[in-house]
Design an enzyme around this catalytic site. Sequence first.
Site, PDB file in Angstrom:
ATOM      1  N   GLY A 318       1.111  -1.092  -0.080  1.00  0.00           N
ATOM      2  CA  GLY A 318      -0.011  -0.007  -0.101  1.00  0.00           C
ATOM      3  C   GLY A 318       0.765   1.326  -0.150  1.00  0.00           C
ATOM      4  O   GLY A 318       2.085   1.158  -0.022  1.00  0.00           O
ATOM      5  N   ASP A 436     -12.257   3.833   8.597  1.00  0.00           N
ATOM      6  CA  ASP A 436     -11.869   3.488   7.178  1.00  0.00           C
ATOM      7  C   ASP A 436     -12.414   2.127   6.864  1.00  0.00           C
ATOM      8  O   ASP A 436     -11.887   1.337   6.299  1.00  0.00           O
ATOM      9  CB  ASP A 436     -10.210   3.394   7.311  1.00  0.00           C
TER      10      ASP A 436
END
Length: 646
Positions: A318, A436
């Site tokens: 990521g 999130d």
Amino acid sequence: MRRHPKPNLAVLLLHLLFHLAASQELTFTYSGFHTTTTTTTTNNPNLTINGAATELRPDGILRLTNETSRLIGHAFYPSPLPLLAGAAAGEKKAASFSTEFAFAVVPEYPKLGGHGLAFVVAPDPRLAGALPSQYLGLLSAGDVGNFSNHLLAVEFDTVQDFDFGDINDNHVGVDLNSLVSNASASASPVNIKSGDTILAWVDYDGDAKLLNVSVAPAAATAGRKPAAPLISFRVDLGEIFVDEMFVGFSASTGLLASSHYLMGWSFRLGGGGAPPLDVASLPSLPRLDGGSGGTPRRFDYSDLHRATRGFRDLVGSGGFGKVYRGVLPGGVDIAVKRVSHESRQGIREFVAEIGSIGRLRHRHLVHLHGWCRRHGDLLLVYDFMPNASLDKHLFSPDHVIAKRLTWRIRYNILRHVASALVYLHEEWDHVVLHRDVKASNVLLDADMAGKLGDFGLAKLYEHGVENPSTTRVVGTLGYLAPEVARTGKATTAADVFAFGALVLEVVAGRRPISSEEVVLVDWAWERYAAGGEVVDARLGGEFDAGEAAAAVKVGLWCSHPSPPARPTMREVVRFLDGGDPAEVPEPPPPLRPVCSGEVGYYDFMHSYKSSSSPAAAAVDGVTTTQTSVATFPYSPLSMRSSHVSI
Ligand SMILES: *[C@@H]1O[C@H](CO)[C@@H](O)[C@H](O)[C@H]1NC(C)=O
Ligand SMILES: *[C@@H]1O[C@H](CO)[C@@H](O)[C@H](O)[C@H]1NC(C)=O
Ligand SMILES: *[C@@H]1O[C@H](CO)[C@@H](O)[C@H](O)[C@H]1NC(C)=O
Ligand SMILES: *[C@@H]1O[C@H](CO)[C@@H](O)[C@H](O)[C@H]1NC(C)=O
Ligand SMILES: *[C@@H]1O[C@H](CO)[C@@H](O)[C@H](O)[C@H]1NC(C)=O
Ligand SMILES: *[C@@H]1O[C@H](CO)[C@@H](O)[C@H](O)[C@H]1NC(C)=O
């Protein structure tokens, strides 16, 4: 679940006659044992339960016993079944029947289970006078072997009892009126008390007078019945049964104790095999944490280096770091997330909170084993999730993969994530905001059950205390609630908003903001208002229409721009468990917020959409943990995708 031990026979018989008239045979399938489910596919009668038996919410797992000593738990189908039906005059002939069930035995101490679980056919579901321990809740010391018991039990026994001639502490036995088995076999290589979901089949052929028993671990066999039975035993059950018999389960604990769980059960009266259980849609058990649970521990870097064979197996990356696969001593599969330098502040904050965050335990939260700091890097050790993240399946260019994400799997994943959010919001000693929620943060285990991951952004705040305003906007575009974009303040309602985006995404198979810059909520509202179809066309029409309609309403409702207009996660769970669109209130239509100098939601969305490159990074969502962060006050263009997400 009905708790009265004495069923109303008249009502039950009527119920049964109705079933028999409708189908000439009785079949039923429980995939989970929800008492609240009202969908047409699962309108089974509630089981009659007794003793320690209880339904675990929200998943509908039936727990027959917990790990307390000397318990008995019973669960029976409420109506008696005519198991001697079809007998010619003067002859007592038992009917053919088949059953399949999914169970798990989780011992208090690894390797020391007690005592076992049995499938039972008995004239009375109360099994009055039965004892725990080696009696398995079936019989008392005085009536072992008495022919007037009229009892058939197929036992899955985890203790070797010498008085009853048990062959070992991991066996399957066929018991007639007794606990001395008439036939038994070692379950090996299946380990009954492994804590894994085990499938068992019992088939009786009334003509051949043959009783077969099969067992298989659910995960390894994907639900397939073994080609050959473990036990094939010739017995005339016509000599055992009376006209009407109850079918169900019993389990017991002794000084040694296990939790005995049932996840699903199907039954057919008449030949032809029980309806197969769909393993992927069964509720999955809370993950074992070696019995003692405990807070996450600190790992030595050298241990993680060894576990990952020198960080060789990269399984994801990521904006903030990389994810490696590894194996801990003892064979636990792990994913090690290595968070890179840039975000020292984030690392410090996270480590300060790890003691409390790490104590979070829910079967639909990815389990955190521990952490390690190394030269400013943070390494987080999670359970390895073999089926990666939800977005990988939902948006796979490989249509075979996308197609395997059936409606049943999708709907269950939504229920799993919803249950994890209720836990975070309401059931723990602090309110925990996830901040999130998105498809790439929903990970899938081997059974395709959903688990919510990534708690780096979660902040704790005390129940009832206003969340102090934060200075960063944290979240991912398309899931970010408009008020968070305006004020930077995260709330439970903002998690609900993100969950709404996830629901619509999973139902429609479209990203919250598509590459054509279509905002999914707007699109879904237009379709919904016009009476159009919102469900993913790739499902080829194979979905439960009631559940889909309920999910669309829930998704739209959660996506309301005004936080107070959204439901709570508890309400969401209730509606999704119900799966009945008539029970979900009409979602209030989204009025455009009045913008008095502030940036409104729609302005926010639309200006952001036109800022091409960062949007593309967040929207593509290729990485598993991409997060967009804006500082406040912000301009949409200042959004970056570099903040740590753990
Ligand atoms: C099952 O039990 C629940 C809770 O007690 C009840 O609301 C529901 O109506 C029952 N369902 C059936 C089919 O009996
Ligand atoms: C186990 O179940 C028994 C009987 O239902 C109950 O009394 C006991 O409190 C339970 N123990 C735990 C640890 O949940
Ligand atoms: C078997 O059970 C019946 C009914 O409970 C009882 O009348 C009978 O005495 C029992 N037989 C023996 C040998 O214990
Ligand atoms: C089962 O075992 C008992 C003795 O434990 C015996 O009396 C009975 O005949 C056996 N039944 C069958 C069908 O083998
Ligand atoms: C039981 O198993 C035998 C093989 O051992 C098989 O021939 C028979 O068809 C099976 N019967 C049922 C009812 O499953
Ligand atoms: C999920 O993972 C299991 C175990 O790795 C695998 O057998 C199964 O095929 C996967 N399911 C899907 C739908 O990819």
